[in-house]
Design a protein around this motif. Structure first.
Motif, PDB file in Angstrom:
ATOM      1  N   MET A   1      40.840  52.861  37.708  1.00  0.00           N
ATOM      2  CA  MET A   1      41.303  52.407  39.023  1.00  0.00           C
ATOM      3  C   MET A   1      40.721  51.016  39.324  1.00  0.00           C
ATOM      4  N   LEU A   2      41.603  50.058  39.485  1.00  0.00           N
ATOM      5  CA  LEU A   2      41.168  48.681  39.734  1.00  0.00           C
ATOM      6  C   LEU A   2      40.795  48.506  41.208  1.00  0.00           C
ATOM      7  N   ARG A   3      39.595  48.018  41.416  1.00  0.00           N
ATOM      8  CA  ARG A   3      39.143  47.843  42.806  1.00  0.00           C
ATOM      9  C   ARG A   3      38.573  46.451  43.013  1.00  0.00           C
ATOM     10  N   PHE A   4      38.866  45.883  44.180  1.00  0.00           N
ATOM     11  CA  PHE A   4      38.300  44.582  44.530  1.00  0.00           C
ATOM     12  C   PHE A   4      37.581  44.684  45.867  1.00  0.00           C
ATOM     13  N   TYR A   5      36.533  43.892  45.988  1.00  0.00           N
ATOM     14  CA  TYR A   5      35.893  43.755  47.291  1.00  0.00           C
ATOM     15  C   TYR A   5      36.746  42.788  48.107  1.00  0.00           C
ATOM     16  N   ASN A   6      37.174  43.277  49.271  1.00  0.00           N
ATOM     17  CA  ASN A   6      38.067  42.512  50.126  1.00  0.00           C
ATOM     18  C   ASN A   6      37.253  41.939  51.293  1.00  0.00           C
ATOM     19  N   THR A   7      37.159  40.621  51.355  1.00  0.00           N
ATOM     20  CA  THR A   7      36.377  39.986  52.426  1.00  0.00           C
ATOM     21  C   THR A   7      36.897  40.393  53.805  1.00  0.00           C
ATOM     22  N   LEU A   8      38.213  40.628  53.883  1.00  0.00           N
ATOM     23  CA  LEU A   8      38.830  40.954  55.175  1.00  0.00           C
ATOM     24  C   LEU A   8      38.322  42.283  55.720  1.00  0.00           C
ATOM     25  N   THR A   9      38.228  43.299  54.854  1.00  0.00           N
ATOM     26  CA  THR A   9      37.816  44.633  55.309  1.00  0.00           C
ATOM     27  C   THR A   9      36.340  44.888  55.013  1.00  0.00           C
ATOM     28  N   GLN A  10      35.727  43.993  54.275  1.00  0.00           N
ATOM     29  CA  GLN A  10      34.338  44.135  53.834  1.00  0.00           C
ATOM     30  C   GLN A  10      34.125  45.421  53.053  1.00  0.00           C
ATOM     31  N   GLN A  11      35.141  45.790  52.267  1.00  0.00           N
ATOM     32  CA  GLN A  11      35.049  47.015  51.478  1.00  0.00           C
ATOM     33  C   GLN A  11      35.644  46.853  50.098  1.00  0.00           C
ATOM     34  N   LEU A  12      35.203  47.712  49.183  1.00  0.00           N
ATOM     35  CA  LEU A  12      35.856  47.810  47.881  1.00  0.00           C
ATOM     36  C   LEU A  12      37.129  48.611  48.106  1.00  0.00           C
ATOM     37  N   GLU A  13      38.242  48.066  47.667  1.00  0.00           N
ATOM     38  CA  GLU A  13      39.505  48.769  47.879  1.00  0.00           C
ATOM     39  C   GLU A  13      40.289  48.831  46.590  1.00  0.00           C
ATOM     40  N   GLU A  14      41.026  49.905  46.420  1.00  0.00           N
ATOM     41  CA  GLU A  14      41.879  50.028  45.244  1.00  0.00           C
ATOM     42  C   GLU A  14      42.974  48.975  45.336  1.00  0.00           C
ATOM     43  N   PHE A  15      43.241  48.324  44.217  1.00  0.00           N
ATOM     44  CA  PHE A  15      44.269  47.279  44.242  1.00  0.00           C
ATOM     45  C   PHE A  15      45.493  47.662  43.429  1.00  0.00           C
ATOM     46  N   ARG A  16      46.644  47.459  44.038  1.00  0.00           N
ATOM     47  CA  ARG A  16      47.886  47.319  43.290  1.00  0.00           C
ATOM     48  C   ARG A  16      48.816  46.455  44.119  1.00  0.00           C
ATOM     49  N   PRO A  17      49.726  45.730  43.467  1.00  0.00           N
ATOM     50  CA  PRO A  17      50.594  44.841  44.253  1.00  0.00           C
ATOM     51  C   PRO A  17      51.515  45.637  45.170  1.00  0.00           C
ATOM     52  N   ALA A  18      51.947  44.995  46.254  1.00  0.00           N
ATOM     53  CA  ALA A  18      52.775  45.698  47.237  1.00  0.00           C
ATOM     54  C   ALA A  18      54.178  45.961  46.708  1.00  0.00           C
ATOM     55  N   ARG A  19      54.682  45.035  45.894  1.00  0.00           N
ATOM     56  CA  ARG A  19      56.083  45.148  45.463  1.00  0.00           C
ATOM     57  C   ARG A  19      56.244  44.922  43.966  1.00  0.00           C
ATOM     58  N   ASP A  20      57.117  45.626  43.370  1.00  0.00           N
ATOM     59  CA  ASP A  20      57.663  45.456  42.012  1.00  0.00           C
ATOM     60  C   ASP A  20      56.668  45.035  40.930  1.00  0.00           C
ATOM     61  N   ASN A  21      55.482  45.575  40.992  1.00  0.00           N
ATOM     62  CA  ASN A  21      54.494  45.374  39.925  1.00  0.00           C
ATOM     63  C   ASN A  21      54.047  43.911  39.733  1.00  0.00           C
ATOM     64  N   THR A  22      54.473  43.030  40.651  1.00  0.00           N
ATOM     65  CA  THR A  22      54.104  41.620  40.515  1.00  0.00           C
ATOM     66  C   THR A  22      53.039  41.258  41.543  1.00  0.00           C
ATOM     67  N   VAL A  23      51.956  40.671  41.061  1.00  0.00           N
ATOM     68  CA  VAL A  23      50.882  40.250  41.970  1.00  0.00           C
ATOM     69  C   VAL A  23      51.212  38.867  42.505  1.00  0.00           C
ATOM     70  N   ARG A  24      51.371  38.776  43.806  1.00  0.00           N
ATOM     71  CA  ARG A  24      51.627  37.480  44.451  1.00  0.00           C
ATOM     72  C   ARG A  24      50.280  36.933  44.920  1.00  0.00           C
ATOM     73  N   MET A  25      49.893  35.849  44.284  1.00  0.00           N
ATOM     74  CA  MET A  25      48.514  35.396  44.466  1.00  0.00           C
ATOM     75  C   MET A  25      48.476  33.903  44.768  1.00  0.00           C
ATOM     76  N   TYR A  26      47.575  33.530  45.639  1.00  0.00           N
ATOM     77  CA  TYR A  26      47.435  32.115  46.000  1.00  0.00           C
ATOM     78  C   TYR A  26      45.977  31.693  45.842  1.00  0.00           C
ATOM     79  N   THR A  27      45.786  30.549  45.204  1.00  0.00           N
ATOM     80  CA  THR A  27      44.439  29.973  45.075  1.00  0.00           C
ATOM     81  C   THR A  27      44.420  28.604  45.733  1.00  0.00           C
ATOM     82  N   CYS A  28      43.391  28.340  46.528  1.00  0.00           N
ATOM     83  CA  CYS A  28      43.207  26.988  47.047  1.00  0.00           C
ATOM     84  C   CYS A  28      42.757  26.113  45.882  1.00  0.00           C
TER      85      CYS A  28
END
Ligand code: AMP
Ligand code: ZN
Length: 465
Positions: A1-28
Motif C-alpha cells: 500500500m503506497l502512502r504519502f505524508y500529506n502536508t495538507l492533512t498532516q497525516q500519512l495517507e494511502e495514495f492512488r490517483p483520483a481518475r483513470d490510473n493517471t497521476v496528475r502531478m505539478y512541481t514548482c
C-alpha cells in the motif's frame, strides 16, 4: 500500500490517483536567473524518485513543471546585461535541462514556461476580479486574502491574530492587508512588461503555478510537490487563487521535501553557501554519486551536505557495482540455494515496503545493502549458486529503475565499453597464442585509460578506476 505524508492533512495517507490510473502531478520548477544549486536539485531528485516509484507502482503520469522565466531578479539581471528576458532566460533554462539530464532526472510530461501563458494568467485574474477576490492599487492587482476564509490550511498557520514574524511578500506597493499578494505587478520605470486588458505589467509568481496547473491538469491535482520553503506563502497563495477560481480543492496531496543543509544552514543563493552541480562535477565527483547522496536521505529529513558524504556515496555505489559484476562473471556452482532465494524475497519485500512508506529511501537502501552483504558472504563461502543469479539481478534492476546509479557516466574522453571489450578479446587471443608480450601491453594500455583488468577462473572482468 503506497502512502504519502500529506502536508495538507498532516497525516500519512494511502495514495492512488483520483481518475483513470493517471497521476496528475505539478512541481514548482526553477526560476531561471542563474545556475541551479545542488540544494535545488535535492528537491528535483526527490521528484524524480517519486515519478519513478509511481510508475513502478503501476500508475501512468501526467506531470507538469513550470519554468519561472519572469520575475524581479530575472528582469534586473537581464537589464544589467542589456539582454532581452528571452535571451537571458534561454541560457539558464538550457543549463537547468542539461543538469537534469546529467543527474538522470526524467523530463516531466510537460515543461511549461510562464511567459508562454500570460494570456491565461490575465484571464484568470479577470475572473478573480469578477468574483470579488481582487483590488487594484497603483496599477497592480492584489488578491484579497480576506475573501478566502480557509487561508492557512496548508501551512497550518493561524492567521486570526497578528502576523508578526510571518514571511510575507515584500513589495513596495500599497496593500490592504500584509498577507495580500500581487497577482499582477505594474511595471516600474523602464521594466519589461506586457500590455494586456488589465493594464501593462507582469504576472506575480503565485498566479503562474495556479494557472498552468489547472490549464493542463484540471481543477484538482493528485499531487503537488515543492520544497518546504514553498509551503508558505507560495503554496498557500496557490490554493487561495485556485480554489477561488474553481470552487474545487486544488490538490489532494501536498508533498514537500526538506532542505539540503550546509553546516546547519539551508543551502541557498542568498547565504552564498551553495555549490552548483557544475562546481561539484568539477571536483571530480560523478553525477550518479551526487544523485545517490541526494536520494539517500528520505525527503522529509534534512540532509547535511559534505564532501565526505559524497565519498561515502561513491563507495556505496561501488559496492553495488562490484556485486553486480560478480553476479555476471563469477563461476558459480549449479543449482539454486533455497535459503538465499528466501533471503532475496525478504529483501525485495523490505525494499518495496520502504519505498511505499512515503518513499523511505534510507530503509530501502538498507534492505538492498543487507542482502548484498549476505549474498557476498555466500559467494565467498561457495554457497551462492548459478540459480540464484537471475533473481539477484532482478532485484538490482528494480532498485536501479528508481535510484538510477548503477550505470557509470562516461566522462568526456573516456574509453567506451565496446572498445574495452574488443581489446580484452585481442588480449585473450594473444594469450592463447602465447604472445604474452602483447597481452601485457594491452593490460598496460587499458590501465593508462583507467581500466583495471582482473583475471578470474571464469575469465577476465574489468572495471573503471
Ligand atoms: P527556486 O529556483 O528558488 O524557485 O527553487 C527551486 C526549488 O528548489 C524549490 O522547490 C525550492 O523549494 C527548492 N530548494 C531551494 N533551496 C533548497 C535547499 N537548500 N534544499 C532543498 N530544496 C531547495
Ligand atoms: Zn508553484
Amino acid at each position: 500500500m503506497l502512502r504519502f505524508y500529506n502536508t495538507l492533512t498532516q497525516q500519512l495517507e494511502e495514495f492512488r490517483p483520483a481518475r483513470d490510473n493517471t497521476v496528475r502531478m505539478y512541481t514548482c520548477g526553477p526560476t531561471v536567473y542563474d545556475f541551479a544549486h545542488i540544494g535545488n536539485f535535492r528537491t528535483f531528485t526527490f521528484v524524480d524518485l517519486l515519478r519513478r516509484w509511481l510508475r513502478a507502482s503501476g500508475f501512468l503520469l501526467d506531470h507538469v513543471m513550470n519554468i519561472t522565466d519572469v520575475d524581479d531578479k530575472i528582469i534586473r539581471n537581464a537589464a544589467a546585461k542589456h539582454q532581452s528576458l528571452k535571451d537571458y532566460t534561454a541560457v539558464y533554462t538550457q543549463a537547468f535541462l542539461d543538469d537534469c539530464a546529467v543527474l538522470r532526472l526524467e523530463s516531466p510530461e510537460r515543461l511549461v514556461p510562464a511567459t508562454a501563458h500570460i494570456d491565461d494568467m490575465v484571464s484568470a485574474i479577470e475572473r478573480l476580479t469578477a468574483g470579488g477576490h481582487t483590488y487594484p492599487s497603483e496599477g497592480s492587482v492584489y488578491f484579497r486574502i480576506a475573501t478566502f476564509p480557509e487561508y492557512g490550511k496548508l501551512s497550518h498557520n493561524d492567521f486570526s491574530g497578528n502576523l508578526a514574524g510571518a514571511r510575507v511578500d515584500v513589495d513596495e506597493y500599497e496593500k490592504a492587508d500584509a498577507r495580500d499578494f500581487a497577482l499582477w505587478k505594474a511595471p516600474k520605470e523602464g521594466e519589461t512588461s506586457w500590455d494586456t486588458s488589465i493594464g501593462p505589467g507582469r504576472p506575480g509568481w503565485h498566479i503562474e503555478c495556479s494557472v498552468m496547473a489547472i490549464k493542463y491538469l484540471g481543477a484538482t491535482l493528485d499531487i503537488h510537490v515543492g520544497g518546504v520553503d514553498l509551503i508558505f506563502p507560495h503554496h498557500e497563495n496557490e490554493i487561495a487563487q485556485s480554489e477561488s477560481l474553481t470552487g474545487q480543492p486544488f490538490s489532494r496531496f501536498w508533498l514537500h521535501s526538506e532542505f539540503l543543509m550546509v553546516e546547519g544552514q539551508k543551502m541557498s543563493k542568498s547565504l552564498g553557501n551553495y555549490y552548483t552541480l557544475r562546481d561539484v562535477l568539477q571536483r571530480g565527483y560523478a553525477p550518479e554519486t551526487i544523485r545517490y547522496l541526494l536520494a539517500s536521505v528520505p525527503h522529509r529529513k534534512t540532509l547535511n551536505f559534505t564532501f565526505d558524504g559524497l565519498k561515502s556515496a561513491a563507495t556505496a555505489i561501488d559496492r553495488l557495482r562490484n556485486f553486480k559484476l560478480r553476479l555476471e562473471t563469477d563461476a558459480l556452482p549449479d543449482g539454486a540455494n533455497e535459503k538465499l532465494l528466501e533471503r532475496l524475497q525478504v529483501a525485495r519485500t523490505a525494499f518495496v515496503e520502504a519505498m511505499d512508506d512515503d518513499l523511505n529511501t534510507a530503509e530501502a537502501l538498507a534492505a538492498i545493502f543487507e542482502y548484498v552483504r549476505d549474498a557476498n558472504s555466500a559467494m565467498d563461502a561457495g554457497e551462492f549458486r548459478a540459480g540464484n543469479v537471475g533473481s539477484a539481478l532482478h532485484l538490482l534492476d528494480r532498485f536501479d529503475e528508481v535510484f538510477k546509479v548503477l550505470e557509470p557516466s562516461s566522462a568526456a574522453g573516456e574509453i567506451p565499453a565496446e572498445e574495452v571489450e574488443k581489446l580484452i578479446e585481442e588480449r585473450n587471443a594473444a594469450k592463447k597464442a602465447r604472445n604474452f608480450g602483447r597481452a601485457d601491453q594491452i593490460r598496460e594500455e587499458l590501465l593508462a585509460k583507467g581500466i583495471i583488468l582482473e583475471d578470474t577462473k571464469a575469465g577476465v572482468r574489468w572495471k573503471r578506476k
